[in-house]
Design a protein around this motif. Structure first.
Motif, PDB file in Angstrom:
ATOM      1  N   TYR A   1       0.854  -1.189   0.000  1.00 21.07           N
ATOM      2  CA  TYR A   1       0.000   0.000   0.000  1.00 21.07           C
ATOM      3  C   TYR A   1       0.891   1.240   0.000  1.00 21.07           C
ATOM      4  O   TYR A   1       1.587   1.497   0.978  1.00 21.07           O
ATOM      5  CB  TYR A   1      -0.886   0.025   1.251  1.00 21.07           C
ATOM      6  N   PRO A   2       0.893   2.009  -1.087  1.00 25.81           N
ATOM      7  CA  PRO A   2       1.654   3.258  -1.068  1.00 25.81           C
ATOM      8  C   PRO A   2       0.978   4.263  -0.140  1.00 25.81           C
ATOM      9  O   PRO A   2      -0.232   4.201   0.092  1.00 25.81           O
ATOM     10  CB  PRO A   2       1.628   3.737  -2.525  1.00 25.81           C
ATOM     11  N   SER A   3       1.767   5.181   0.388  1.00 22.41           N
ATOM     12  CA  SER A   3       1.217   6.222   1.243  1.00 22.41           C
ATOM     13  C   SER A   3       0.485   7.256   0.395  1.00 22.41           C
ATOM     14  O   SER A   3       0.899   7.579  -0.715  1.00 22.41           O
ATOM     15  CB  SER A   3       2.341   6.911   2.019  1.00 22.41           C
ATOM     16  N   LYS A   4      -0.620   7.745   0.928  1.00 19.43           N
ATOM     17  CA  LYS A   4      -1.349   8.835   0.285  1.00 19.43           C
ATOM     18  C   LYS A   4      -0.495  10.095   0.407  1.00 19.43           C
ATOM     19  O   LYS A   4       0.083  10.357   1.461  1.00 19.43           O
ATOM     20  CB  LYS A   4      -2.691   9.028   0.997  1.00 19.43           C
ATOM     21  N   ILE A   5      -0.407  10.863  -0.656  1.00 14.99           N
ATOM     22  CA  ILE A   5       0.343  12.123  -0.609  1.00 14.99           C
ATOM     23  C   ILE A   5      -0.674  13.244  -0.505  1.00 14.99           C
ATOM     24  O   ILE A   5      -1.472  13.458  -1.414  1.00 14.99           O
ATOM     25  CB  ILE A   5       1.255  12.280  -1.836  1.00 14.99           C
ATOM     26  N   GLY A   6      -0.655  13.933   0.633  1.00 12.46           N
ATOM     27  CA  GLY A   6      -1.644  14.961   0.903  1.00 12.46           C
ATOM     28  C   GLY A   6      -1.156  16.357   0.561  1.00 12.46           C
ATOM     29  O   GLY A   6      -0.053  16.760   0.932  1.00 12.46           O
ATOM     30  N   LEU A   7      -2.007  17.102  -0.152  1.00 20.25           N
ATOM     31  CA  LEU A   7      -1.660  18.488  -0.506  1.00 20.25           C
ATOM     32  C   LEU A   7      -1.486  19.357   0.732  1.00 20.25           C
ATOM     33  O   LEU A   7      -0.757  20.345   0.700  1.00 20.25           O
ATOM     34  CB  LEU A   7      -2.731  19.080  -1.424  1.00 20.25           C
TER      35      LEU A   7
ATOM     36  N   ASN B   1       0.817  -4.357  20.321  1.00 22.41           N
ATOM     37  CA  ASN B   1       1.432  -4.782  21.579  1.00 22.41           C
ATOM     38  C   ASN B   1       0.673  -4.140  22.730  1.00 22.41           C
ATOM     39  O   ASN B   1      -0.527  -3.937  22.662  1.00 22.41           O
ATOM     40  CB  ASN B   1       2.930  -4.479  21.614  1.00 22.41           C
ATOM     41  N   ARG B   2       1.374  -3.769  23.778  1.00 16.62           N
ATOM     42  CA  ARG B   2       0.663  -3.200  24.917  1.00 16.62           C
ATOM     43  C   ARG B   2       0.515  -1.687  24.813  1.00 16.62           C
ATOM     44  O   ARG B   2      -0.559  -1.137  25.037  1.00 16.62           O
ATOM     45  CB  ARG B   2       1.382  -3.591  26.210  1.00 16.62           C
ATOM     46  N   TYR B   3       1.615  -0.992  24.484  1.00 10.26           N
ATOM     47  CA  TYR B   3       1.586   0.475  24.478  1.00 10.26           C
ATOM     48  C   TYR B   3       2.133   1.088  23.192  1.00 10.26           C
ATOM     49  O   TYR B   3       2.355   2.288  23.126  1.00 10.26           O
ATOM     50  CB  TYR B   3       2.411   1.027  25.641  1.00 10.26           C
ATOM     51  N   ASP B   4       2.375   0.295  22.165  1.00 13.46           N
ATOM     52  CA  ASP B   4       3.007   0.806  20.950  1.00 13.46           C
ATOM     53  C   ASP B   4       1.970   1.292  19.946  1.00 13.46           C
ATOM     54  O   ASP B   4       0.859   0.769  19.880  1.00 13.46           O
ATOM     55  CB  ASP B   4       3.861  -0.284  20.295  1.00 13.46           C
ATOM     56  N   SER B   5       2.365   2.292  19.154  1.00 16.04           N
ATOM     57  CA  SER B   5       1.499   2.733  18.065  1.00 16.04           C
ATOM     58  C   SER B   5       2.345   3.391  16.980  1.00 16.04           C
ATOM     59  O   SER B   5       3.461   3.844  17.235  1.00 16.04           O
ATOM     60  CB  SER B   5       0.412   3.694  18.557  1.00 16.04           C
ATOM     61  N   VAL B   6       1.788   3.408  15.776  1.00 12.75           N
ATOM     62  CA  VAL B   6       2.423   4.073  14.650  1.00 12.75           C
ATOM     63  C   VAL B   6       1.304   4.700  13.823  1.00 12.75           C
ATOM     64  O   VAL B   6       0.201   4.170  13.757  1.00 12.75           O
ATOM     65  CB  VAL B   6       3.285   3.085  13.807  1.00 12.75           C
ATOM     66  N   ILE B   7       1.600   5.854  13.230  1.00 16.12           N
ATOM     67  CA  ILE B   7       0.613   6.561  12.409  1.00 16.12           C
ATOM     68  C   ILE B   7       1.006   6.412  10.942  1.00 16.12           C
ATOM     69  O   ILE B   7       2.145   6.697  10.573  1.00 16.12           O
ATOM     70  CB  ILE B   7       0.515   8.044  12.825  1.00 16.12           C
ATOM     71  N   LEU B   8       0.046   5.956  10.139  1.00  9.40           N
ATOM     72  CA  LEU B   8       0.262   5.685   8.717  1.00  9.40           C
ATOM     73  C   LEU B   8      -0.766   6.422   7.878  1.00  9.40           C
ATOM     74  O   LEU B   8      -1.788   6.870   8.395  1.00  9.40           O
ATOM     75  CB  LEU B   8       0.124   4.181   8.442  1.00  9.40           C
ATOM     76  N   SER B   9      -0.514   6.497   6.569  1.00  3.10           N
ATOM     77  CA  SER B   9      -1.499   7.129   5.680  1.00  3.10           C
ATOM     78  C   SER B   9      -1.616   6.363   4.363  1.00  3.10           C
ATOM     79  O   SER B   9      -1.242   6.861   3.314  1.00  3.10           O
ATOM     80  CB  SER B   9      -1.121   8.591   5.409  1.00  3.10           C
ATOM     81  N   PRO B  10      -2.141   5.126   4.415  1.00  3.84           N
ATOM     82  CA  PRO B  10      -2.285   4.383   3.149  1.00  3.84           C
ATOM     83  C   PRO B  10      -3.281   5.072   2.221  1.00  3.84           C
ATOM     84  O   PRO B  10      -4.297   5.608   2.663  1.00  3.84           O
ATOM     85  CB  PRO B  10      -2.803   3.014   3.588  1.00  3.84           C
ATOM     86  N   LYS B  11      -2.966   5.065   0.927  1.00  4.96           N
ATOM     87  CA  LYS B  11      -3.855   5.683  -0.063  1.00  4.96           C
ATOM     88  C   LYS B  11      -5.221   4.992  -0.046  1.00  4.96           C
ATOM     89  O   LYS B  11      -6.255   5.635  -0.080  1.00  4.96           O
ATOM     90  CB  LYS B  11      -3.217   5.592  -1.457  1.00  4.96           C
TER      91      LYS B  11
END
Length: 138
Positions: free
Chosen positions: A5-11, A105-115
């Motif tokens: 999944y490529p990342s969405k490119i936001g204006l 996991n218990r306390y982990d997170s990551v922010i993504l922007s799939p198209k």
């Protein structure tokens, strides 16, 4: 199954970056600050590289997150507890503010922007149906 999944490119990220970098570059050109111009070209090349190489790969029960040559992470899909929509501007491997926060996991997170957010969520749920999905209210 391998799905990329490529990342969405936001204006909303591209336009402010282009304005700032363009303005600084113009000032440097007008003042003939050649070392600064070369630095700006390197910065622009790096940012373009990040925008074009940020992607999320679902493969062998894992989610691989890549952004340029600086960021690479692998998350076991079975460890994902929640996916929630967010517009958080926090630094992350996401090239749009139309984002998903993956809590694992218990306390982990990551922010993504799939198209393709819906396809991405669907594929993760197929591998881990216990993931809780929280949508923002519009």
């Amino acid at each position: 199954m391998t799905k990329i999944y490529p990342s969405k490119i936001g204006l909303e990220l591209v336009i402010p970056l282009a304005l700032v970098l363009g303005s600084v570059s113009t000032l440097m050109l007008l003042n003939r600050l050649w070392p600064g111009i070369f630095i700006m070209l390197a910065v622009v090349a790096f940012i373009v590289h990040l925008f074009l190489t940020t992607s999320y790969t679902i493969q062998d029960g894992k989610l691989e997150v890549k952004s340029g040559f600086l960021y690479q992470s692998t998350i076991a899909i079975g460890s994902i507890r929640q996916i929630r929509e967010t517009r958080s501007p926090l630094s992350s491997p996401a090239t749009s503010l139309d984002r998903l926060e993956i809590v694992y996991n218990r306390y982990d997170s990551v922010i993504l922007s799939p198209k393709d957010k819906q396809g991405f969520i669907h594929d993760l749920l197929r591998l881990n149906p216990s993931i809780e999905v929280k949508y923002r209210h519009h």
